[in-house]
Design an enzyme around this catalytic site. Structure first.
Site, PDB file in Angstrom:
ATOM      1  N   TYR A 135       8.371 -38.399  -5.469  1.00  0.00           N
ATOM      2  CA  TYR A 135       8.748 -38.963  -6.648  1.00  0.00           C
ATOM      3  C   TYR A 135       8.210 -40.393  -6.829  1.00  0.00           C
ATOM      4  O   TYR A 135       8.103 -40.803  -7.931  1.00  0.00           O
ATOM      5  CB  TYR A 135      10.426 -38.793  -6.618  1.00  0.00           C
ATOM      6  CG  TYR A 135      11.182 -37.751  -6.681  1.00  0.00           C
ATOM      7  CD1 TYR A 135      10.407 -36.577  -7.499  1.00  0.00           C
ATOM      8  CD2 TYR A 135      12.276 -37.408  -5.897  1.00  0.00           C
ATOM      9  CE1 TYR A 135      11.144 -35.100  -7.406  1.00  0.00           C
ATOM     10  CE2 TYR A 135      12.745 -36.155  -5.672  1.00  0.00           C
ATOM     11  CZ  TYR A 135      12.482 -35.079  -6.418  1.00  0.00           C
ATOM     12  OH  TYR A 135      12.905 -33.876  -6.506  1.00  0.00           O
TER      13      TYR A 135
ATOM     14  N   GLU B  12      18.497 -36.781  -8.608  1.00  0.00           N
ATOM     15  CA  GLU B  12      19.497 -36.959  -7.232  1.00  0.00           C
ATOM     16  C   GLU B  12      18.547 -36.238  -6.105  1.00  0.00           C
ATOM     17  O   GLU B  12      17.993 -35.243  -6.453  1.00  0.00           O
ATOM     18  CB  GLU B  12      20.756 -36.526  -7.284  1.00  0.00           C
ATOM     19  CG  GLU B  12      21.541 -37.293  -8.297  1.00  0.00           C
ATOM     20  CD  GLU B  12      22.069 -36.701  -9.430  1.00  0.00           C
ATOM     21  OE1 GLU B  12      22.332 -35.540  -9.504  1.00  0.00           O
ATOM     22  OE2 GLU B  12      21.865 -37.382 -10.675  1.00  0.00           O
TER      23      GLU B  12
HETATM   24  C1  COA Z   1       9.210 -31.691  -2.741  1.00  0.00           C
HETATM   25  C2  COA Z   1       8.323 -30.516  -3.032  1.00  0.00           C
HETATM   26  C3  COA Z   1       8.779 -29.858  -4.576  1.00  0.00           C
HETATM   27  C4  COA Z   1       6.839 -31.049  -2.991  1.00  0.00           C
HETATM   28  O1  COA Z   1       5.848 -30.000  -3.686  1.00  0.00           O
HETATM   29  P1  COA Z   1       4.545 -29.727  -3.161  1.00  0.00           P
HETATM   30  O2  COA Z   1       3.748 -28.838  -4.094  1.00  0.00           O
HETATM   31  O3  COA Z   1       4.284 -29.512  -1.940  1.00  0.00           O
HETATM   32  O4  COA Z   1       3.809 -31.274  -3.491  1.00  0.00           O
HETATM   33  P2  COA Z   1       2.255 -31.813  -3.974  1.00  0.00           P
HETATM   34  O5  COA Z   1       1.466 -30.813  -3.166  1.00  0.00           O
HETATM   35  O6  COA Z   1       2.272 -31.677  -5.352  1.00  0.00           O
HETATM   36  O7  COA Z   1       2.435 -33.201  -3.264  1.00  0.00           O
HETATM   37  C5  COA Z   1       2.173 -34.350  -4.136  1.00  0.00           C
HETATM   38  C6  COA Z   1       2.669 -35.684  -3.611  1.00  0.00           C
HETATM   39  O8  COA Z   1       3.896 -35.579  -2.911  1.00  0.00           O
HETATM   40  C7  COA Z   1       4.219 -36.141  -1.712  1.00  0.00           C
HETATM   41  N1  COA Z   1       4.406 -34.983  -0.763  1.00  0.00           N
HETATM   42  C8  COA Z   1       4.549 -33.792  -0.811  1.00  0.00           C
HETATM   43  N2  COA Z   1       5.205 -33.127   0.243  1.00  0.00           N
HETATM   44  C9  COA Z   1       4.939 -34.308   1.351  1.00  0.00           C
HETATM   45  C10 COA Z   1       5.368 -34.215   2.455  1.00  0.00           C
HETATM   46  N3  COA Z   1       5.447 -33.060   3.270  1.00  0.00           N
HETATM   47  N4  COA Z   1       5.184 -35.424   3.227  1.00  0.00           N
HETATM   48  C11 COA Z   1       4.590 -36.550   2.747  1.00  0.00           C
HETATM   49  N5  COA Z   1       4.480 -36.563   1.339  1.00  0.00           N
HETATM   50  C12 COA Z   1       4.583 -35.501   0.613  1.00  0.00           C
HETATM   51  C13 COA Z   1       2.668 -36.760  -1.579  1.00  0.00           C
HETATM   52  O9  COA Z   1       2.705 -38.139  -2.005  1.00  0.00           O
HETATM   53  C14 COA Z   1       1.794 -35.746  -2.078  1.00  0.00           C
HETATM   54  O10 COA Z   1       0.539 -36.313  -2.599  1.00  0.00           O
HETATM   55  P3  COA Z   1      -0.827 -36.146  -1.801  1.00  0.00           P
HETATM   56  O11 COA Z   1      -0.746 -34.737  -1.652  1.00  0.00           O
HETATM   57  O12 COA Z   1      -1.804 -36.763  -2.472  1.00  0.00           O
HETATM   58  O13 COA Z   1      -0.330 -37.027  -0.572  1.00  0.00           O
HETATM   59  C15 COA Z   1       8.371 -29.143  -2.238  1.00  0.00           C
HETATM   60  O14 COA Z   1       8.203 -29.832  -0.624  1.00  0.00           O
HETATM   61  C16 COA Z   1       9.551 -28.547  -2.111  1.00  0.00           C
HETATM   62  O15 COA Z   1       9.615 -27.557  -3.183  1.00  0.00           O
HETATM   63  N6  COA Z   1      10.398 -28.802  -1.318  1.00  0.00           N
HETATM   64  C17 COA Z   1      11.630 -27.863  -1.133  1.00  0.00           C
HETATM   65  C18 COA Z   1      12.687 -28.161  -2.394  1.00  0.00           C
HETATM   66  C19 COA Z   1      13.103 -29.334  -2.594  1.00  0.00           C
HETATM   67  O16 COA Z   1      13.529 -30.067  -1.601  1.00  0.00           O
HETATM   68  N7  COA Z   1      13.109 -29.820  -3.931  1.00  0.00           N
HETATM   69  C20 COA Z   1      13.532 -31.335  -4.228  1.00  0.00           C
HETATM   70  C21 COA Z   1      14.965 -31.597  -4.461  1.00  0.00           C
HETATM   71  S1  COA Z   1      15.514 -30.296  -5.467  1.00  0.00           S
END
Ligand code: COA
Length: 147
Positions: free
Chosen positions: A117, A105
Site C-alpha cells: 500500500y 484497513e
Molecule cells: C499483500 C499481498 C497482496 C502482496 O501481493 P504480492 O503479489 O506478493 O505483491 P507484489 O509482488 O505485487 O509486490 C508489490 C510490492 O509490495 C511490497 N511487498 C509485497 N510483499 C512484500 C513482502 N513480503 N515484504 C516487503 N514488501 C513486500 C513491495 O513493495 C513490492 O514491491 P517490490 O517487489 O518492487 O519490492 C500478498 O502478500 C497477500 O496476498 N497476502 C495475504 C493476503 C493479505 O494479507 N491481504 C491484505 C489484507 S486483506
C-alpha cells in the site's frame, strides 16, 4: 498474467484461494460473502495465470470514496507483481469513478500488505484497536485521489 472482472462462476475458486491464503482464525471472506458481492456486481477482479485464479481484489464504493475491501494473492505466486497489478486496477477504477479517496484497513502486523500500500502512496491515518481476530490491532490507510 491477465486481470479480469470475476463473476459468479468464480465463487468456489475464489474461496479456495482465500482458504489457502489466510489461516483459519484470521479474518477471511466466506463463500457466501463472495457470492453476495458478485451478485451485486461489485468491483471484484481476478488475476489469471494459465486459466487459474492467482489473486483477487474487491473494491466497494460510496458516494465520494472507495474502499479496498480485500486483496489476496495465491501464496504460491506472491512477490511476482500480482498484488501490485491488482491494486493498480483498483486505483484506476476508483479514479475513473471520480472518487476522492481510496481507503482500507489492514492488520498492523501485515507488513507485506502495508509495504504494498505504501508503494502506491497510501498513508496511515488511524488505528483500530483490537479490530481483528485474537485482539490484533489494525490500521487505516488512505490514498488521496484528488488534491
Ligand atoms: C499483500 C499481498 C497482496 C502482496 O501481493 P504480492 O503479489 O506478493 O505483491 P507484489 O509482488 O505485487 O509486490 C508489490 C510490492 O509490495 C511490497 N511487498 C509485497 N510483499 C512484500 C513482502 N513480503 N515484504 C516487503 N514488501 C513486500 C513491495 O513493495 C513490492 O514491491 P517490490 O517487489 O518492487 O519490492 C500478498 O502478500 C497477500 O496476498 N497476502 C495475504 C493476503 C493479505 O494479507 N491481504 C491484505 C489484507 S486483506
Amino acid at each position: 498474467m491477465i486481470i479480469k472482472r470475476a463473476n459468479i462462476t468464480d465463487t468456489d475458486e475464489l474461496f479456495d484461494l482465500e482458504k489457502r491464503s489466510f489461516s483459519d482464525d484470521d479474518w477471511r471472506l466466506t463463500k457466501r460473502v463472495f457470492r453476495y458481492h458478485l451478485k451485486l456486481d461489485r468491483f471484484l477482479i481476478k488475476a489469471m495465470e494459465n486459466d487459474a485464479i492467482s489473486g483477487y481484489a474487491l473494491m466497494l464504493t460510496r458516494k465520494h470514496s472507495a474502499r479496498l475491501y480485500a486483496i489476496c494473492v495465491d501464496p504460491l505466486h506472491i512477490r511476482r507483481g500480482i498484488g501490485a497489478a491488482l491494486l493498480e486496477e483498483v486505483i484506476v477504477r476508483a479514479r475513473r469513478l471520480d472518487k476522492r479517496r481510496l481507503y482500507l484497513e489492514v492488520r498492523e502486523k501485515n507488513l507485506p500488505a502495508i509495504a504494498l500500500y505504501e508503494k502506491f502512496g497510501f498513508v496511515k491515518f488511524g488505528k483500530l484497536k483490537g479490530y481483528y481476530p485474537r485482539g490484533q490491532d489494525g490500521i487505516k490507510m488512505i490514498l488521496e485521489l484528488k488534491k
